[in-house]
Enzyme design. Structure first.
Site, short mmCIF file in Angstrom:
data_model
loop_
_atom_site.label_atom_id
_atom_site.label_comp_id
_atom_site.label_asym_id
_atom_site.label_seq_id
_atom_site.Cartn_x
_atom_site.Cartn_y
_atom_site.Cartn_z
N GLU A 167 15.57 41.23 -6.25
CA GLU A 167 15.73 41.33 -5.66
C GLU A 167 16.64 40.31 -5.55
O GLU A 167 16.99 39.74 -4.34
CB GLU A 167 14.88 41.64 -4.18
CG GLU A 167 14.59 42.71 -4.38
CD GLU A 167 14.11 43.46 -2.52
OE1 GLU A 167 14.70 42.58 -1.65
OE2 GLU A 167 12.60 43.69 -2.65
N SER A 208 17.36 49.08 -9.76
CA SER A 208 17.69 49.01 -11.08
C SER A 208 18.14 49.70 -12.15
O SER A 208 16.66 50.93 -12.50
CB SER A 208 16.69 48.04 -11.52
OG SER A 208 16.66 46.56 -10.50
#
Length: 420
Positions: free
Chosen positions: A401, A165
């Site tokens: 996630e 990320s």
């Protein structure tokens, strides 16, 4: 006339056909039973899995539970807990014994994650990311040299972190801006990562960077880096929940990584990320499942100890029905989670099942942990009992996630493909 005369013969023919079909079916079943293991329920576990569960429970009671509140208040994982995870063999669950691991299966990792979350979801996610993401990537896609160099350390002493990320790429993970440029026998990385779990304590980092932005996601590549190569921790986040689990922003300024530290092939990082996050979602489902069960286990006994109007509050129909519904919800999440885990372990497709498990477990965790506070009343609202912590920790399940909306989108695509 003709009908009545033909009827007995027709019935006899049907009976003979039915008996023949039944005998054939029984014969096929007998043949099948000699070549296949008997079907088992989803809550049936091997002796190995049961032994692991007992080990995790003892570790949770002896090492984690006494430190939960202090770690939450300090927003820091106790080093003794981290070392205990290694010493107990919980940081290399699927890694082979030859490389220092336990050599167990994927379901064993899910059991460990669930059980740890009953005590502290922060410890659970540390174990989860380390096992289902970091170890698995190296185990599945690494060269033999990479496996021999990193898996023994990851199983016994060094924490791993998964760096995907970025500030501009969350759900759109492949919009990442971190760049990698070839420089002789090395790759030089520049950019930053955000929301990176385990990063404060980790020594091994899996970093995704784009080597050729003109190719879009097909330029994304996965690298193994070590902290002393020059990884900078720019900021440690202060969070609503899972406070003891470190979440940091990382900066890479001319981070030099040897070319032999490319995992898989150059440009194949997107494939690694997609496949590995599907497994990781089962891990998060297990974490949320354990969280819900932990909150339930703490709050329900109190409802039978506290009396109002001459009877335990848990026996009033309104609360009794809430408790019953919560038990059903937890069991539903458990069956979805272990179904996805078994399918993954059996080599079946599990993408949809993983999304269903993560979505459901996240919803159930937030709902049950919130109700648990109410069941315990004013006591549940205080930090002393630890019940309110489960609710704070539960919120992240709908975010990391893959957000809940991403899970629903994944499930919807499978339904559309099936019915359109």
């Amino acid at each position: 006339m003709f009908r009545s005369a033909a009827a007995p013969a027709l019935r006899a023919s049907r009976a003979l056909s039915s008996r023949t079909a039944l005998r054939t079916s029984m014969a096929l079943r007998a043949m099948s039973s000699t070549s296949q293991a008997p079907l088992r329920s989803l809550d049936a576990f091997t002796d190995e899995e049961q032994m692991l569960r007992e080990t995790v429970v003892k570790f949770g009671e002896d090492v984690v539970a006494p430190r939960v509140r202090e770690m939450d208040e300090n927003e820091m994982m106790d080093p003794e807990v981290i070392q205990g995870l290694f010493d107990t063999g919980l940081m290399g669950i699927e890694t082979s014994e030859e490389l220092g691991g336990a050599g167990f299966g994927f379901t064993s990792a899910i059991i460990a994650i669930e059980e740890l979350a009953k005590f502290d979801p922060s410890v659970s996610v540390m174990c989860d990311v380390h096992n289902t993401l970091v170890n698995t990537v190296i185990r599945k896609y690494g060269t033999q040299e990479q496996k021999e160099k990193y898996l023994p350390k990851l199983a016994t002493s060094e924490l791993g972190s998964f760096c995907l990320s970025e500030p501009a790429s969350g759900s759109d993970a492949f919009a990442l801006q971190t760049r990698a440029k070839k420089d002789g026998n090395s790759w030089v990385l520049n950019g930053s990562k955000m929301w990176i779990t385990n990063s404060y304590e980790a020594n091994v980092f899996l970093i995704f960077a784009n080597v050729d932005p003109s190719k879009g996601y097909k330029g994304i590549t996965c690298f193994i880096a070590e902290k002393d190569m020059g990884i900078q921790i720019a900021k440690k986040e202060q969070k609503l929940g899972i406070r003891a689990s470190s979440t940091c922003t990382l900066n890479f300024d001319d981070l030099k990584i040897p070319e032999e530290n490319v995992i898989g092939e150059v440009g194949k990082g997107y494939k690694i990320a997609i496949e590995i996050l599907n497994e990781g979602r089962i891990g998060i489902a297990a974490q949320m499942l354990g969280l819900a069960q932990g909150a339930f286990d703490k709050a329900v006994p109190y409802t039978y100890q506290r009396s109002q109007f001459g009877q335990p509050v848990g026996t009033f129909q309104g609360m009794a029905f809430q408790i019953a519904q919560a038990a059903i919800d937890i069991e539903s999440a458990r069956l979805l989670t272990y179904n996805a885990a078994r399918r993954k372990e059996e080599g079946l497709d599990f993408t949809k099942e993983a999304a269903m498990a993560k979505y459901t477990a996240s919803v159930v965790a937030q709902k049950v942990s919130g109700q648990a506070i109410e069941w315990a009343g004013g006591v549940g609202f205080t930090r002393e009992t630890g019940i309110e912590k489960y609710w704070r920790d539960s919120k992240i399940g709908a975010i990391y996630e893959g957000t809940s909306n991403i899970q629903l989108q994944t499930i919807a695509k499978f339904i559309q493909k099936q019915y359109s």
